[in-house]
Design a protein around this motif. Structure first.
Motif, PDB file in Angstrom:
ATOM      1  N   THR A  81      35.017  66.124  85.430  1.00 41.84           N
ATOM      2  CA  THR A  81      33.836  67.084  85.520  1.00 41.84           C
ATOM      3  C   THR A  81      34.803  68.022  86.370  1.00 41.84           C
ATOM      4  OG1 THR A  81      34.474  66.285  87.919  1.00 41.84           O
ATOM      5  CG2 THR A  81      32.516  64.527  86.674  1.00 41.84           C
ATOM      6  N   GLY A 136      32.804  54.674  80.962  1.00 43.37           N
ATOM      7  CA  GLY A 136      32.475  56.083  80.762  1.00 43.37           C
ATOM      8  C   GLY A 136      31.696  56.661  79.053  1.00 43.37           C
ATOM      9  N   GLU A 180      28.922  56.301  77.257  1.00 44.07           N
ATOM     10  CA  GLU A 180      27.921  56.443  76.676  1.00 44.07           C
ATOM     11  C   GLU A 180      27.424  58.153  77.448  1.00 44.07           C
ATOM     12  OE1 GLU A 180      23.015  55.858  77.913  1.00 44.07           O
ATOM     13  OE2 GLU A 180      24.282  54.578  77.911  1.00 44.07           O
ATOM     14  N   ALA A 181      28.301  58.413  79.321  1.00 42.52           N
ATOM     15  CA  ALA A 181      28.283  58.963  79.713  1.00 42.52           C
ATOM     16  C   ALA A 181      28.943  60.868  79.234  1.00 42.52           C
ATOM     17  CB  ALA A 181      28.757  59.221  81.193  1.00 42.52           C
ATOM     18  N   GLU A 214      29.800  61.091  75.714  1.00 44.59           N
ATOM     19  CA  GLU A 214      29.414  61.003  74.370  1.00 44.59           C
ATOM     20  C   GLU A 214      29.894  61.476  73.759  1.00 44.59           C
ATOM     21  OE1 GLU A 214      26.505  58.094  72.440  1.00 44.59           O
ATOM     22  OE2 GLU A 214      26.099  60.334  71.487  1.00 44.59           O
ATOM     23  N   PRO A 241      33.834  60.925  84.317  1.00 43.37           N
ATOM     24  CA  PRO A 241      32.281  61.232  84.326  1.00 43.37           C
ATOM     25  C   PRO A 241      30.572  60.536  84.479  1.00 43.37           C
ATOM     26  CG  PRO A 241      33.196  60.445  82.150  1.00 43.37           C
ATOM     27  CD  PRO A 241      34.474  60.394  84.017  1.00 43.37           C
ATOM     28  N   LYS A 242      31.341  59.325  84.588  1.00 41.20           N
ATOM     29  CA  LYS A 242      30.581  58.748  85.486  1.00 41.20           C
ATOM     30  C   LYS A 242      30.516  58.398  86.955  1.00 41.20           C
ATOM     31  CE  LYS A 242      27.844  54.327  84.337  1.00 41.20           C
ATOM     32  NZ  LYS A 242      27.559  53.219  83.294  1.00 41.20           N
TER      33      LYS A 242
END
Length: 396
Positions: free
Chosen positions: A205, A291, A293-294, A296, A368-369
């Motif tokens: 992030t 992570g 999907e978060a 992708e 990210p997640k």
């Protein structure tokens, strides 16, 4: 606004070690204090004699310090500082892996700041230190380009990990000839650690355009060079590309942070005394699962750097990144090597402790997640399942 910190000089190429004297003089040095891994000064290698000859040609004095093993500690630091003050050195050089570079960072700093406490480092606007030159002999930690160091306090048994822009070495010398003797398994462990640094920095992030550039370059180089360096350790070009990749990944994660693979990998490594790169490689596929999907699109872009064609949609490309990690762990025998250190039942019983340690580690909030306790439990259980399957396949 974002800022990126890195060495002001990076010397790259075969025999670049020969530039050490000239580079030291360019940093106003006359007496060098060289922190060097112990095995490099043995009768088989005698790298200290080569360095002494290089420096003697430039009229430079040198003191070597190799009285340390394992992770850097405050005891190592105290011993090194005593020798440095006796030698009256005015420049610090690190030659070796991450431990050598971490000790050298600490020595260069505390030599001029005897009353500075470790927990005060991050709050200082500016730190004075001696000139610092880092020469890695492995392609993995990226410490020659980072603003962090690791020192274990022997009184409290706490591992301190302070970071500051002024801890970035002034110069990094990347000589691939110093890495050709690295065994195959450590070539894989360190290479996959560098890959994790780059991947985690890219999905962090805190990522920015500058760190993205370094991370993607590192991933591309590793995808091309690591299999070759693993297969043929004397391939100078592959070794050079891996050193560059490790340095680029170091710049990326030093400024953007690692995340969950390192947060979960550190307690796993500590519990089972696993080489750092191996512990990260064991967990990275399952961290990516969590992570995927978060992040992708980011994982899809990583797949393109690995050489995948952009015709696939982002979901397919992201999955190919995950598949690539499995391929590497199979190719480099990571699962089998994990079983050399990890007792499966001990692992199963200690997952709650590992989870708590992971939640208290650096990198959780930059994932990210952001994981919860149950998410990290699932990651460890996924590794447990994989190791159990690997053990059963070995039996049959």
């Amino acid at each position: 606004m974002s800022s990126t910190y890195l060495p002001r000089q990076i010397a790259v190429g075969p025999n670049s070690l020969e530039q050490l004297g000239e580079i030291a003089i360019g940093n106003d040095a006359s007496k060098l204090f060289v922190v060097i891994d112990g095995f490099l000064v043995t009768s088989d290698i005698q790298l200290d004699k080569r360095i002494g000859h290089i420096l003697q040609k430039e009229g430079l004095e040198v003191t070597f310090f190799s009285d340390y093993q394992g992770e850097p500690t405050t005891d190592h630091l105290e011993s090194a500082l005593n020798q440095l003050h006796t030698s009256q050195a005015d420049c610090v050089v690190a030659i070796g892996g991450g431990s050598a570079i971490d000790i050298a960072k600490a020595v260069s700093l505390f030599a001029l700041n005897i009353n500075l406490a470790c927990n005060e480092i991050t709050s200082k606007n500016r730190l004075k230190r001696l000139p610092l030159i880092a020469i890695p002999t492995t392609a993995g930690t990226g410490s020659e380009a980072t603003k962090v160091m690791v020192i274990k306090d022997m009184k409290t048994d706490i591992k301190m990990n302070p970071g500051h822009k002024d801890l970035v070495p002034d110069v990094a010398i990347l000589d691939p000839e110093l890495t050709t003797s690295l065994p195959k398994h450590f070539t894989a462990y360190t290479g996959l650690d560098a890959l994790a640094h780059a991947m985690e920095a890219y999905v962090s992030t805190l990522a920015c355009d500058t760190t993205d550039s370094y991370a993607l370059n590192a991933i591309r180089l590793i995808g091309k060079a690591l299999p070759t360096a693993y297969k043929n350790g004397s391939d100078i070009k592959a070794r050079e590309q891996m050193l560059l990749a490790s340095c680029y990944a170091g710049i990326a994660f030093s400024n953007a942070s690692t995340n969950l693979a390192h947060a979960a990998g550190r307690p796993l490594g500590a519990r089972f005394h696993i080489p750092h790169g191996l512990s990260i490689a064991l967990l990275l596929p399952f961290v990516v699962d969590f992570g995927l999907e978060a992040a992708e699109e980011r994982y899809a872009e990583i797949a393109v750097e690995f050489g995948e064609e952009e015709k696939d949609n982002p979901k397919q490309l992201a999955q190919k990144t995950r598949t690539k990690l499995d391929h590497y762990n199979d190719q480099f025998q990571i699962w089998e090597d994990g079983l050399k250190y990890i007792d499966i039942e001990d692992f199963r019983e200690n997952i709650p402790l590992l989870v708590n340690d992971a939640l208290n580690g650096n990198g959780i909030i930059t994932n990210p997640k952001v994981p919860q306790k149950s998410d990290i439990e699932n990651i460890y259980h996924s590794l447990l399942k994989k190791l159990t399957e690997t053990a059963m396949n070995k039996v049959f």
